[in-house]
Write a protein that holds these residues in place. Structure first.
Motif, short mmCIF file in Angstrom:
data_model
loop_
_atom_site.label_atom_id
_atom_site.label_comp_id
_atom_site.label_asym_id
_atom_site.label_seq_id
_atom_site.Cartn_x
_atom_site.Cartn_y
_atom_site.Cartn_z
N LEU A 98 0.82 -1.21 0.00
CA LEU A 98 0.00 0.00 0.00
C LEU A 98 0.86 1.26 0.00
CD1 LEU A 98 -2.86 1.20 0.18
CD2 LEU A 98 -2.69 1.02 2.67
N VAL A 99 1.93 1.25 0.78
CA VAL A 99 2.75 2.45 0.92
C VAL A 99 3.66 2.65 -0.29
CG1 VAL A 99 4.48 3.60 2.36
CG2 VAL A 99 2.61 2.34 3.43
N THR A 100 4.10 1.58 -0.93
CA THR A 100 4.88 1.73 -2.16
C THR A 100 4.07 2.47 -3.22
OG1 THR A 100 6.18 -0.26 -1.72
CG2 THR A 100 6.08 0.48 -4.00
N GLU A 101 2.76 2.27 -3.22
CA GLU A 101 1.90 2.97 -4.18
C GLU A 101 1.92 4.48 -3.98
OE1 GLU A 101 -1.54 -0.36 -5.20
OE2 GLU A 101 -1.95 1.18 -3.69
N VAL A 102 2.24 4.95 -2.78
CA VAL A 102 2.29 6.39 -2.52
C VAL A 102 3.73 6.86 -2.34
CG1 VAL A 102 -0.02 6.42 -1.52
CG2 VAL A 102 1.96 6.12 -0.02
N SER B 155 3.46 3.25 -13.73
CA SER B 155 2.74 4.44 -13.32
C SER B 155 2.14 4.27 -11.93
CB SER B 155 1.61 4.76 -14.31
OG SER B 155 2.12 4.97 -15.60
N LEU B 156 1.85 5.38 -11.30
CA LEU B 156 1.14 5.34 -10.03
C LEU B 156 -0.31 4.94 -10.28
CD1 LEU B 156 2.51 8.67 -8.53
CD2 LEU B 156 3.17 6.36 -7.85
N PRO B 157 -0.95 4.31 -9.30
CA PRO B 157 -2.36 3.93 -9.48
C PRO B 157 -3.25 5.17 -9.53
CG PRO B 157 -1.64 3.52 -7.23
CD PRO B 157 -0.41 3.88 -8.00
N PRO B 158 -4.46 5.03 -10.06
CA PRO B 158 -5.34 6.20 -10.23
C PRO B 158 -5.67 6.93 -8.94
CG PRO B 158 -6.13 4.34 -11.53
CD PRO B 158 -5.04 3.81 -10.66
N HIS B 159 -5.62 6.24 -7.80
CA HIS B 159 -6.00 6.90 -6.55
C HIS B 159 -4.85 7.67 -5.90
CE1 HIS B 159 -4.15 3.23 -4.90
NE2 HIS B 159 -3.99 3.92 -3.78
N VAL B 160 -3.70 7.77 -6.60
CA VAL B 160 -2.55 8.52 -6.08
C VAL B 160 -2.17 9.60 -7.09
CG1 VAL B 160 -0.15 8.40 -5.31
CG2 VAL B 160 -1.70 6.49 -4.85
N ILE B 161 -2.09 10.84 -6.62
CA ILE B 161 -1.67 11.95 -7.45
C ILE B 161 -0.52 12.67 -6.73
CG2 ILE B 161 -2.32 14.23 -8.35
CD1 ILE B 161 -5.08 13.15 -8.89
N THR B 162 0.50 13.03 -7.51
CA THR B 162 1.64 13.75 -6.93
C THR B 162 1.56 15.24 -7.25
OG1 THR B 162 3.11 13.50 -8.83
CG2 THR B 162 3.09 11.71 -7.22
N VAL B 163 2.12 16.02 -6.34
CA VAL B 163 2.22 17.47 -6.54
C VAL B 163 3.68 17.87 -6.36
CG1 VAL B 163 -0.13 17.92 -5.78
CG2 VAL B 163 1.72 17.91 -4.09
#
Length: 441
Positions: free
Chosen positions: A162-166, A175-183
């Motif tokens: 779970l944390v690797t995804e963020v 790519s990152l999964p759809p529920h994670v967005i970076t700024v």
């Protein structure tokens, strides 16, 4: 804003100063590779075999003593005698899970809570920062009914699934999964002098993208010193508007204090305190046990209640009495040896010395940080662009002078200054001298 790991010259941080397993190493190195396989990560093209450590120093098998400006795990100093004694005494008495009452566990948690804002009155103990961040994300998602997580573009928060995804800095491809967005991180490069406004606007843009995707936001998750992004501490208070924005959208604010917590920033015990905010969830890890594996999530009770009503939570070894003894000793050492004040004083000396170098060497393009957490940007003196190759050369030259340091940032062009909190003035001066010499090579 990005939705996948950056590719515009970005460098994975762990690759910046790593041994290449395709090359031939010593017998000890080959033994490690045969045991760890592809999961092996070793520093330097010629890895160092360490045998002991004390204070801010580590000693190699060949007798070389290295000044450690990299490791934040031994926060109060390598092999601190008070922590070692506390662990030894407790493990001779009892070490068991938290389904039995062993008073030192609650003594420690109460001591820890005395450093936290009052609303964060529940503590869930874990064994690693990865576990703590994993639990925080799950609690936030349960509390909000949302799934969306906003993180910074080079963030690292741990290594569970779970944390690797963020943790975009962990991803080598894909790519990152759809529920994670970076700024973008809160840097002058991205936002000029309007750090607070710019960072808030980036969070608003991410929220609009979640709305477009039909995903409800759950949390803004940041390391409050933005370590992997390159260390961004100022101006104090810049996080306030972004936190208000995520809360207005129905999400929570998770402060990852694994790296900036426990007095490292000098001005405050926690990184989030410098911004005058009270998080909904706080995670902590590595430094709290000074080398003993322990971590925790501090939560507002209503959020933990909601999560536990659905799935509950129990960690067999999280919060064991030996960990509690180590953690309590760390808090006492920070207090008794005035290490937070020391971080502020010695950190200021380091920044002053580094800025003197920057004033005469254009390759040192920025020096920033708080307390004993400092970022040094290295750039090409002609183009002004980040220079990761120079960063590697400087790290190697520092190692040749028996000083250990690591890299951070999107391009791997930021030296990460993060010594034990017990660092003294003479050791700080030695670092400055070695850094000057490294730049001259």
């Amino acid at each position: 804003m990005t939705t996948s790991p950056p590719r515009d010259g970005a460098r994975p941080i762990l690759d910046m100063n790593a041994f290449d397993p395709a090359t031939t190493g010593s017998a000890a190195v080959q033994r490690r590779l045969s045991n760890f396989g592809a999961a092996s990560v070793l520093f330097y093209r010629q890895p160092i075999e360490m045998v002991s450590a004390k204070g801010a120093w580590m000693t190699a098998k060949d007798g070389t003593r290295y000044l450690d400006f990299y490791n934040n795990v031994p926060s109060v100093g390598h092999s601190h005698p008070k922590v070692a004694q506390a662990v030894a005494e407790q493990i001779q008495k009892i070490n068991i899970h938290t389904r039995y009452i062993v008073p030192i566990v609650d003594t420690y948690i109460e001591a820890l809570k005395s450093h936290l804002p009052e609303p964060l009155s529940n503590i869930a103990m874990t064994c690693s920062g990865s576990e703590a961040n994993d639990l925080a994300i799950r609690v936030a998602q349960a509390a909000t009914g949302g799934q969306g997580i906003i993180v910074t573009e080079t963030a690292y928060h741990g290594n569970t699934g779970l944390v690797t995804e963020v943790s975009p800095s962990s991803l080598k491809r894909g790519s990152l999964p759809p529920h994670v967005i970076t700024v973008p991180p809160p840097s002058r490069h991205h936002y000029g002098s309007e750090i607070a406004k710019g960072f808030r606007t980036s969070v608003e843009t991410a929220l609009a993208e979640f709305a477009r995707r039909g995903i409800r936001p759950a949390a803004l998750l940041v390391d409050s010193i933005f370590s992997s992004d390159g260390i961004f501490a100022d101006p104090p208070g810049f996080l306030t508007d972004a936190v208000a924005t995520i809360r207005a959208a129905g999400g929570l604010f998770i402060a990852d204090e694994v790296q900036p917590g426990f007095g490292r920033t000098g001005e405050a015990f926690w990184g989030f305190e410098r911004h005058g905010i009270i998080p909904d969830l706080v995670t902590m890890g590595k430094p709290m046990g000074n080398g003993f594996p322990m971590a925790a999530l501090a939560a507002r009770p209503e959020y933990l209640d909601r999560f536990c009503a659905d799935v509950g939570y129990f960690n067999t070894f999280g919060g064991n009495p030996v960990a509690a003894a180590a953690g309590l000793a760390v808090l006492e050492v920070i207090r008794d040896e005035a290490l937070q004040a020391n971080a502020r004083t010695i950190g200021a000396l380091l920044q002053d010395g580094l800025r003197e170098i920057a004033a005469v060497d254009a390759r040192v393009s920025d020096v920033r940080g708080a307390g004993l957490f400092i970022g040094i940007d290295l750039s090409d003196e002609h183009s002004g662009h980040p220079d990761p190759d120079l960063t590697v050369r400087v790290m190697d030259a520092m190692r040749q002078q028996a000083v250990l340091i690591g890299a951070a940032g999107r391009y791997g062009a930021t030296l990460k200054v993060r010594p034990p909190l017990c660092l003294n003035e003479a050791e700080a001066a030695q670092f400055i001298t070695c850094f000057k010499t490294a730049l001259s090579r």
